[in-house]
Design an enzyme around this catalytic site. Structure first.
Site, mmCIF file in Angstrom:
data_model
loop_
_atom_site.group_PDB
_atom_site.id
_atom_site.type_symbol
_atom_site.label_atom_id
_atom_site.label_comp_id
_atom_site.label_asym_id
_atom_site.label_seq_id
_atom_site.Cartn_x
_atom_site.Cartn_y
_atom_site.Cartn_z
ATOM 1 N N LYS A 98 42.046 -60.617 -6.402
ATOM 2 C CA LYS A 98 42.446 -59.222 -6.239
ATOM 3 C C LYS A 98 43.139 -58.670 -7.481
ATOM 4 C CE LYS A 98 41.211 -58.237 -1.963
ATOM 5 N NZ LYS A 98 40.300 -59.382 -1.760
ATOM 6 N N ASP A 175 40.376 -53.548 2.472
ATOM 7 C CA ASP A 175 41.702 -53.024 2.138
ATOM 8 C C ASP A 175 41.638 -51.721 1.355
ATOM 9 O OD1 ASP A 175 42.428 -55.368 3.324
ATOM 10 O OD2 ASP A 175 42.966 -56.390 1.479
ATOM 11 N N ASP A 279 37.934 -67.183 5.372
ATOM 12 C CA ASP A 279 38.980 -67.768 6.207
ATOM 13 C C ASP A 279 40.327 -67.748 5.499
ATOM 14 O OD1 ASP A 279 40.368 -69.160 8.181
ATOM 15 O OD2 ASP A 279 38.601 -70.361 8.675
ATOM 16 N N ASN A 280 41.284 -67.060 6.100
ATOM 17 C CA ASN A 280 42.627 -66.939 5.529
ATOM 18 C C ASN A 280 43.640 -67.899 6.137
ATOM 19 O OD1 ASN A 280 42.187 -64.752 3.664
ATOM 20 N ND2 ASN A 280 42.006 -63.390 5.430
ATOM 21 N N ASP A 285 49.513 -65.440 0.426
ATOM 22 C CA ASP A 285 49.904 -64.328 -0.431
ATOM 23 C C ASP A 285 50.705 -63.258 0.292
ATOM 24 O OD1 ASP A 285 47.784 -63.485 1.092
ATOM 25 O OD2 ASP A 285 46.624 -62.639 -0.555
ATOM 26 N N ASN A 313 39.974 -68.975 1.770
ATOM 27 C CA ASN A 313 40.802 -68.264 0.795
ATOM 28 C C ASN A 313 42.182 -68.912 0.836
ATOM 29 O OD1 ASN A 313 41.721 -66.254 -1.011
ATOM 30 N ND2 ASN A 313 42.422 -64.979 0.689
#
Length: 916
Positions: A98, A175, A279-280, A285, A313
């Site tokens: 990002k 986002d 998959d988080n 973060d 992720n």
């Protein structure tokens, strides 16, 4: 060398690739309906060159997405990632950081020659390790979908990347704002139509690559309005997006605790294809205090035949992702062929797999896993056993700057100052340390937002440099899998042992790092050269101090580490056990109070026994911290040191507080009010313990950034005992002499009697000392209510001092020592009641000058204030001489502020206060 294409060349390429290019205005931009899964594509889309998805079965994408907010990984870390992915039989890497500004914020900018060379090298490395490299771009922040120049700019950017050798791409619209600009509203009927239109056009322009991913704005169940099955947005995506394009999905939530089979079937139906899971579960973060070292969990292997892929992720810190990726690989390989559960042949519940799972879960807090193909606990032990070998391999960045967790980029007006581009690994970012945990009033509302919260993750103090020392693998006849299997089988053959409760001996390590220059904020251990290695090593004589030998990291250390930093929605078994024990000790502490009526000897024995076991568990954390700090692999240490430092610091405070509970003489009902349920707040396990301390809102005291140079030094804070009086007096005398240069050789106890004697004699319940391996090196003393304390002093302590020190003759000029003696014979001024109503508690604190760690003072103050607040104090104050600049600065750094002068204040002192 790569050159930018001219506009004419771009237009020529577009005309060649698109026999019937779509118009950039009007309804013609909206594509025809995509066929349902399994149907033939009448237009032939997706079958170009025989590589499209419609042309045959596509392999299951399984690997890593670098898609977190925070400093991107550097090139050598990514190459190491490719090596690990190949070793663990994973196949995919999605480039989507990002905070690579050319990926997202300034997506229109072309890569420079230097950046292009690095990207080409990276893509080539992925190909060398047989990893599919997917380049993702996120134009959704500010793209005008109906502007042909914008579309051409996007094509030009992806054309450049394709020239680097990239053959797989992704368009991400996560986002971003759902609202379209006025120009887009005139062309497209909905936001979904605009996104699908440009995605289809880019997909066809690139020749319908075999792998092309699309991330929708509604990328999880909670983002779908009104629901997944009734979302107009997802319905448009399913109907209009070309069938060769895969859709990314995070599950029911942004960070999904579980991804049920039913939820995947629901979303697959509306988007008309099986999704690829982003998959988080291991993403950190969104919370600067958390790290996730637990296993891949909450995803049944039944999902595999219902998905097109899974990309994890993970943590921002690269080296902390060994377990996350390793356990994902174990999960994937357990059902690599996509066998459904209803056709898996098992004899009974007593099958070998079931028995192993039951053994792993025996005595743990977790439910027995029902997935017969994959056990998270087995996978975790496999990963930790293999990871353990890495800690003994000397490995670090060869450049001067080293990744060091524990900071985040500066924020001005709410806008993160992001790291400029990740491709250039020499960027230096201005950093500040992580924010402390919020108090009870700042409870986390809703779910963690790994993708939505555009907030800088805790960042390294320095940018990692370009080069990593490659690890050398031993060439053995046996394969890695065979070796690992033998290791784990040997471990499994041993009986499950209870937690080791031997207290760790804490010793200060001799740091292997060289001393730093003051103008550099790097922290790197020097590499040993051949010349240094050939020098004769020093061998101490029989009467000399032996060489320091660091203990190696153990498997038990890593298991404890994983339990302390487990998963977003749960702590590991040992971490949860420690939390429960502290809650119990805290809630039942009244049974050991001296003033407790009707004492129950059995309850007292139970409390003290459990307190001793809890202290032993805290000692295990300290021992783990020491061994990790001394490990040979500095690369791993630098990525995780701030987290381990944080948990070590909070456990030191908690241990000291439990010791205080066991020896105090007062009980407090107020202390027992307001227990919070676990998992309700941010901050992980350290946050849970912080909120269980009475001063949980004193964020400045819990904000303890790690030292720039990692150290294994551990201090102990414990309650004061009468035998400690001489040591406390010595520190008091030495620090007073250091401040004003006035020796008291003829009266060595005078300054101690004046400053701390009364508190040590009459307020034992609120006295703590600081210890290292050489003995006591600090003290923190207090009394919960100064008014009755002064009365006690007048009755017992002051008369004793008057007898000990004769009143000097006031006719002559008095020395400093004589002035102190005279003060015992003079009437003490009484502070105003209006002041004492808000600051009733008196505190005295000091630390020997040899202690250079600033976090120690904060921990001591936290212990002292916790004991005072636990017994009803609203605030504390201290009295300082105006000319003692050192102690004024000392208290100021601990959150004390000068109280404005009011009538009744002594004239010769400065009063500092702190609200509780």
């Amino acid at each position: 060398m790569v050159q930018k294409e001219s506009q004419a060349a771009l237009e020529e390429r577009e005309s060649e690739r698109n026999a019937n290019p779509a118009s950039v205005s009007g309804a013609s931009l909206e594509p025809s309906a995509a066929p349902a899964p399994g149907e033939d594509n009448p237009s032939g889309a997706g079958a170009a060159a025989g590589t499209g998805a419609a042309g045959g079965a596509r392999r299951f994408l399984c690997g890593v997405v670098e898609g977190f907010y925070g400093r991107p990984w550097v090139m050598e870390q990514r190459k190491e990632l490719f090596r690990r992915l190949q070793k663990w039989e994973l196949n995919t890497y999605l480039y989507a950081p990002k905070d690579d500004y050319k990926h997202r914020m300034f997506w229109r900018e072309m890569y420079s020659v230097e950046e292009a060379e690095q990207l080409m090298t990276l893509i080539s490395a992925a190909r060398e390790y047989e990893i599919e490299f997917i380049y993702a771009i996120s134009p959704g922040l500010d793209i005008t979908f109906s502007n042909p120049k914008e579309v051409s700019t996007l094509k030009r950017k992806l054309d450049q990347v394709s020239q680097f050798g990239c053959r797989s791409f992704a368009l991400l619209f996560d986002d971003i704002d759902h609202n379209m600009c006025a120009a887009d509203k005139e062309v497209f009927s909905s936001f979904a139509h605009a996104q699908v239109s440009i995605t289809n056009e880019i997909y066809q322009y690139l020749g319908e690559p075999e792998t092309f991913l699309f991330c929708p704005t509604e990328y999880c169940g909670t983002f779908c309005y009104p629901s997944v099955s009734q979302s107009p947005y997802l319905r448009t995506v399913g109907e209009k997006l070309l069938p060769g394009i895969e859709v990314l999905w995070t599950g029911p939530k942004v960070v999904s605790k579980e991804i049920p089979v039913e939820s995947i079937e629901e979303v697959s139906k509306i988007i008309k294809r099986a999704p690829v899971i982003w998959d988080n579960i291991h993403a950190n973060d969104y919370d600067q205090k958390r790290l996730f070292l637990g296993p891949y969990k909450g995803r049944s292997t039944e999902l595999i035949p219902r998905l097109k892929g899974v990309l994890t992720n993970p943590n921002c810190e690269f080296e902390a992702n060994y377990v996350a990726i390793h356990t994902l690989a174990t999960w994937y390989k357990s059902n690599m062929n996509g066998v459904r559960k209803d056709v898996v042949m098992t004899d009974s519940e007593d099958s070998t797999v079931s028995i192993q799972i039951k053994l792993e879960n025996e005595g743990s807090d977790e439910d027995i896993e029902t997935d017969v193909l994959y056990s998270p606990q087995m996978a975790l032990k496999l990963a930790l056993t293999e990871w353990l070998q890495e800690f003994g391999v000397p490995h670090q960045y060869s450049s001067r700057q080293v990744a060091h967790s524990g900071a985040k980029t500066s924020v001005v007006d709410g806008t993160p100052l992001v790291a400029a581009p990740s491709l250039n690994a020499t960027t230096v970012v201005t950093t500040v340390y992580q924010e402390p945990i919020m108090s009870q009033g700042a409870a986390l509302s809703g779910e963690p937002s790994a993708l939505t919260k555009e907030e800088e993750k805790k960042q390294p103090d320095e940018e990692p440099m370009d080069m990593v020392v490659e690890k050398q693998e031993e060439s053995e006849h046996k394969s890695d899998n065979q070796i690992l299997t033998e290791i784990v089988e040997a471990k499994m053959a041993e009986e499950l042992k209870p937690m080791d409760t031997d207290k760790e001996s804490i010793a200060e390590s001799k740091s292997p790092e060289m001393s730093m220059q003051e103008d550099c904020i790097n922290d790197i251990a020097p590499m040993q050269t051949d010349e240094q290695a050939n020098k004769e090593q020093f061998v101490p004589g029989p009467n000399e101090k032996p060489l320091y030998a660091a203990e190696p990291v153990t498997l038990e250390d890593l298991q404890l580490l994983a339990d302390l930093f487990y998963l977003p929605y749960e702590h590991g078994p040992k971490g949860a056990q420690m939390l429960r024990e502290f809650q119990w000790l805290r809630a039942n502490s009244s049974v050991v109070s001296v003033n407790c009526k009707g004492k129950d000897s059995e309850k007292i024995e139970e409390w003290r026994s459990r307190a001793a076991k809890f202290e032993e568990m805290c000692a295990l954390v300290m021992g783990m911290f020491t061994r990790l700090s001394n490990c040979a692999n500095r690369t791993i240490l630098y990525d995780m040191y701030s987290y381990v430092w944080d948990i070590k610091s909070i456990m030191s405070m908690v241990k000291s507080f439990v010791q205080w509970l066991g020896c105090r003489s007062h009980s407090s009902a107020q202390f027992l009010i307001g227990d919070q349920e676990p998992w309700a707040f941010r901050g992980g396990l350290a946050g849970e313990f912080q909120r269980l301390l009475p001063i949980d809102g004193a964020n400045d005291l819990f904000f303890q950034p790690p030292p720039l140079t990692p150290t294994s030094k551990v201090y102990t804070i414990r309650p004061y005992f009468p035998k400690d009086e001489a040591s406390v007096y010595k520190i008091c005398r030495e620090m007073y002499d250091d401040g004003v240069g006035l020796p008291f050789q003829s009266q060595p106890d005078l300054i101690g009697d004046k400053l701390v004697g009364g508190l040590l004699s009459l307020s034992l319940d609120y006295c703590f000392v600081l210890e290292d391996e050489d003995g006591i090196c600090g003290y923190a003393l207090g009394t919960v209510d100064v008014t009755p304390f002064i009365k006690k002093c007048k009755i017992s302590w002051i008369p004793f001092m008057q007898e000990k020190y004769t009143k000097p003759n006031g006719d002559k000029e008095l020395s400093e020592a004589e002035k102190i003696m005279l003060s015992f014979h003079e009437e003490q001024e009484v502070l105003p009641e209006t002041f004492l109503a808000n600051f009733p508690s008196l505190i005295k604190m000091d630390i020997h000058k040899k202690v250079t760690d600033p976090s120690v003072a904060k921990s001591m103050m936290a212990c002292l204030l916790s004991s005072l607040k636990a017994n009803g104090s609203r605030g504390a104050f201290c009295e300082v001489r105006p000319d003692d600049k050192r102690i004024l600065e000392f208290y100021s750094k601990l959150g004390c502020f000068e109280i404005a002068k009011m009538e009744g204040f002594p004239k010769d002192v400065v009063i500092l206060g702190r609200s509780l």
